[in-house]
Motif scaffolding. Structure first.
Motif, PDB file in Angstrom:
ATOM      1  N   ALA A  62      38.622  40.378  35.618  1.00 27.10           N
ATOM      2  CA  ALA A  62      38.551  41.857  35.936  1.00 27.10           C
ATOM      3  C   ALA A  62      36.804  42.268  35.882  1.00 27.10           C
ATOM      4  O   ALA A  62      36.438  42.907  36.755  1.00 27.10           O
ATOM      5  CB  ALA A  62      39.171  42.816  35.125  1.00 27.10           C
ATOM      6  N   GLU A  63      36.220  41.717  35.022  1.00 25.29           N
ATOM      7  CA  GLU A  63      34.756  42.005  34.644  1.00 25.29           C
ATOM      8  C   GLU A  63      34.130  41.354  35.858  1.00 25.29           C
ATOM      9  O   GLU A  63      33.101  41.799  36.149  1.00 25.29           O
ATOM     10  CB  GLU A  63      34.561  41.476  33.232  1.00 25.29           C
ATOM     11  CG  GLU A  63      32.938  41.887  33.045  1.00 25.29           C
ATOM     12  CD  GLU A  63      32.418  41.469  31.605  1.00 25.29           C
ATOM     13  OE1 GLU A  63      31.407  41.002  31.459  1.00 25.29           O
ATOM     14  OE2 GLU A  63      33.494  41.277  30.739  1.00 25.29           O
ATOM     15  N   GLY A  64      34.519  40.274  36.178  1.00 22.93           N
ATOM     16  CA  GLY A  64      33.745  39.710  37.431  1.00 22.93           C
ATOM     17  C   GLY A  64      33.931  40.346  38.567  1.00 22.93           C
ATOM     18  O   GLY A  64      33.045  40.328  39.501  1.00 22.93           O
ATOM     19  N   GLU A  65      34.922  41.310  38.682  1.00 30.42           N
ATOM     20  CA  GLU A  65      35.142  42.152  39.822  1.00 30.42           C
ATOM     21  C   GLU A  65      34.527  43.568  39.530  1.00 30.42           C
ATOM     22  O   GLU A  65      34.725  44.548  40.427  1.00 30.42           O
ATOM     23  CB  GLU A  65      36.566  42.195  40.256  1.00 30.42           C
ATOM     24  CG  GLU A  65      36.853  40.809  40.656  1.00 30.42           C
ATOM     25  CD  GLU A  65      38.499  41.057  41.166  1.00 30.42           C
ATOM     26  OE1 GLU A  65      39.138  42.121  41.064  1.00 30.42           O
ATOM     27  OE2 GLU A  65      39.323  39.726  41.460  1.00 30.42           O
ATOM     28  N   GLY A  66      33.776  43.981  38.664  1.00 26.36           N
ATOM     29  CA  GLY A  66      33.437  45.134  37.973  1.00 26.36           C
ATOM     30  C   GLY A  66      34.424  46.117  37.836  1.00 26.36           C
ATOM     31  O   GLY A  66      34.246  47.653  37.794  1.00 26.36           O
ATOM     32  N   ARG A  67      35.624  45.617  37.137  1.00 28.41           N
ATOM     33  CA  ARG A  67      36.831  46.446  36.776  1.00 28.41           C
ATOM     34  C   ARG A  67      37.085  46.071  35.437  1.00 28.41           C
ATOM     35  O   ARG A  67      36.505  45.448  34.687  1.00 28.41           O
ATOM     36  CB  ARG A  67      37.894  46.155  37.796  1.00 28.41           C
ATOM     37  CG  ARG A  67      37.529  46.536  39.258  1.00 28.41           C
ATOM     38  CD  ARG A  67      38.670  45.971  40.317  1.00 28.41           C
ATOM     39  NE  ARG A  67      39.995  46.485  39.723  1.00 28.41           N
ATOM     40  CZ  ARG A  67      41.214  45.967  40.344  1.00 28.41           C
ATOM     41  NH1 ARG A  67      41.174  44.984  41.079  1.00 28.41           N
ATOM     42  NH2 ARG A  67      42.061  46.458  39.857  1.00 28.41           N
ATOM     43  N   ARG A  68      38.200  47.009  34.709  1.00 27.27           N
ATOM     44  CA  ARG A  68      38.670  46.770  33.542  1.00 27.27           C
ATOM     45  C   ARG A  68      40.132  46.722  33.784  1.00 27.27           C
ATOM     46  O   ARG A  68      40.805  47.298  34.513  1.00 27.27           O
ATOM     47  CB  ARG A  68      38.341  47.677  32.520  1.00 27.27           C
ATOM     48  CG  ARG A  68      36.893  48.066  32.363  1.00 27.27           C
ATOM     49  CD  ARG A  68      36.556  49.016  31.315  1.00 27.27           C
ATOM     50  NE  ARG A  68      37.504  50.121  31.114  1.00 27.27           N
ATOM     51  CZ  ARG A  68      37.831  50.801  30.100  1.00 27.27           C
ATOM     52  NH1 ARG A  68      37.209  50.784  28.976  1.00 27.27           N
ATOM     53  NH2 ARG A  68      38.445  51.774  30.246  1.00 27.27           N
ATOM     54  N   ALA A  69      40.738  45.868  32.855  1.00 26.82           N
ATOM     55  CA  ALA A  69      42.125  45.542  33.018  1.00 26.82           C
ATOM     56  C   ALA A  69      42.786  45.227  31.593  1.00 26.82           C
ATOM     57  O   ALA A  69      42.308  44.517  30.733  1.00 26.82           O
ATOM     58  CB  ALA A  69      42.593  44.406  33.958  1.00 26.82           C
ATOM     59  N   THR A  70      44.078  45.713  31.484  1.00 29.27           N
ATOM     60  CA  THR A  70      44.757  45.452  30.231  1.00 29.27           C
ATOM     61  C   THR A  70      46.069  44.773  30.691  1.00 29.27           C
ATOM     62  O   THR A  70      46.589  44.954  31.754  1.00 29.27           O
ATOM     63  CB  THR A  70      44.948  46.716  29.127  1.00 29.27           C
ATOM     64  OG1 THR A  70      45.670  47.511  29.920  1.00 29.27           O
ATOM     65  CG2 THR A  70      43.429  47.154  28.826  1.00 29.27           C
ATOM     66  N   LEU A  71      46.765  44.231  29.707  1.00 23.17           N
ATOM     67  CA  LEU A  71      48.064  43.629  29.900  1.00 23.17           C
ATOM     68  C   LEU A  71      49.016  44.294  28.801  1.00 23.17           C
ATOM     69  O   LEU A  71      48.714  44.130  27.605  1.00 23.17           O
ATOM     70  CB  LEU A  71      48.025  42.096  29.690  1.00 23.17           C
ATOM     71  CG  LEU A  71      49.250  41.307  29.851  1.00 23.17           C
ATOM     72  CD1 LEU A  71      49.805  41.403  31.165  1.00 23.17           C
ATOM     73  CD2 LEU A  71      48.902  39.890  29.570  1.00 23.17           C
ATOM     74  N   GLU A  72      50.072  44.572  29.156  1.00 21.99           N
ATOM     75  CA  GLU A  72      51.069  45.037  28.333  1.00 21.99           C
ATOM     76  C   GLU A  72      52.425  44.091  28.628  1.00 21.99           C
ATOM     77  O   GLU A  72      52.549  43.744  29.648  1.00 21.99           O
ATOM     78  CB  GLU A  72      51.588  46.386  28.584  1.00 21.99           C
ATOM     79  CG  GLU A  72      50.846  47.441  28.231  1.00 21.99           C
ATOM     80  CD  GLU A  72      51.276  48.723  28.292  1.00 21.99           C
ATOM     81  OE1 GLU A  72      52.576  48.934  28.357  1.00 21.99           O
ATOM     82  OE2 GLU A  72      50.366  49.716  28.240  1.00 21.99           O
ATOM     83  N   ILE A  73      52.713  43.518  27.592  1.00 19.67           N
ATOM     84  CA  ILE A  73      53.824  42.532  27.725  1.00 19.67           C
ATOM     85  C   ILE A  73      55.371  43.340  27.285  1.00 19.67           C
ATOM     86  O   ILE A  73      55.327  43.788  26.131  1.00 19.67           O
ATOM     87  CB  ILE A  73      53.860  41.247  26.802  1.00 19.67           C
ATOM     88  CG1 ILE A  73      52.608  40.694  27.181  1.00 19.67           C
ATOM     89  CG2 ILE A  73      55.196  40.181  26.825  1.00 19.67           C
ATOM     90  CD1 ILE A  73      52.315  39.389  26.386  1.00 19.67           C
TER      91      ILE A  73
END
Length: 76
Positions: A62-73
């Motif tokens: 995500a950082e490589g694409e200039g974004r932020r992301a999280t994961l919920e299981i």
């Protein structure tokens, strides 16, 4: 990024057809991973190490694409 999470999860579990990844828009974008109940431990790993590794890979992508992301299981 959804495909990244899905590919990793399918490689880890015994029931790859039960893997579902939903994307919730926002900042950060949240990806909800759902697997068969019997495979939950495989995705989380000992002391959460596998889940942590998946989250690190997702954040790096995500950082490589200039974004932020999280994961919920999700449980079950």
């Amino acid at each position: 990024m959804r495909e990244l999470v899905e590919t990793i999860a399918r490689a880890l579990v015994d029931e790859p057809d039960a893997v579902r990844v939903e994307e919730r828009a926002g900042d950060p974008t949240t990806y909800e991973l759902s697997v068969a109940h019997a495979d939950l431990g495989k995705v989380i790993g000992r002391q959460g190490k596998t889940a942590r590794a998946i989250r690190i890979l997702l954040a790096a992508r995500a950082e490589g694409e200039g974004r932020r992301a999280t994961l919920e299981i999700l449980d079950g």
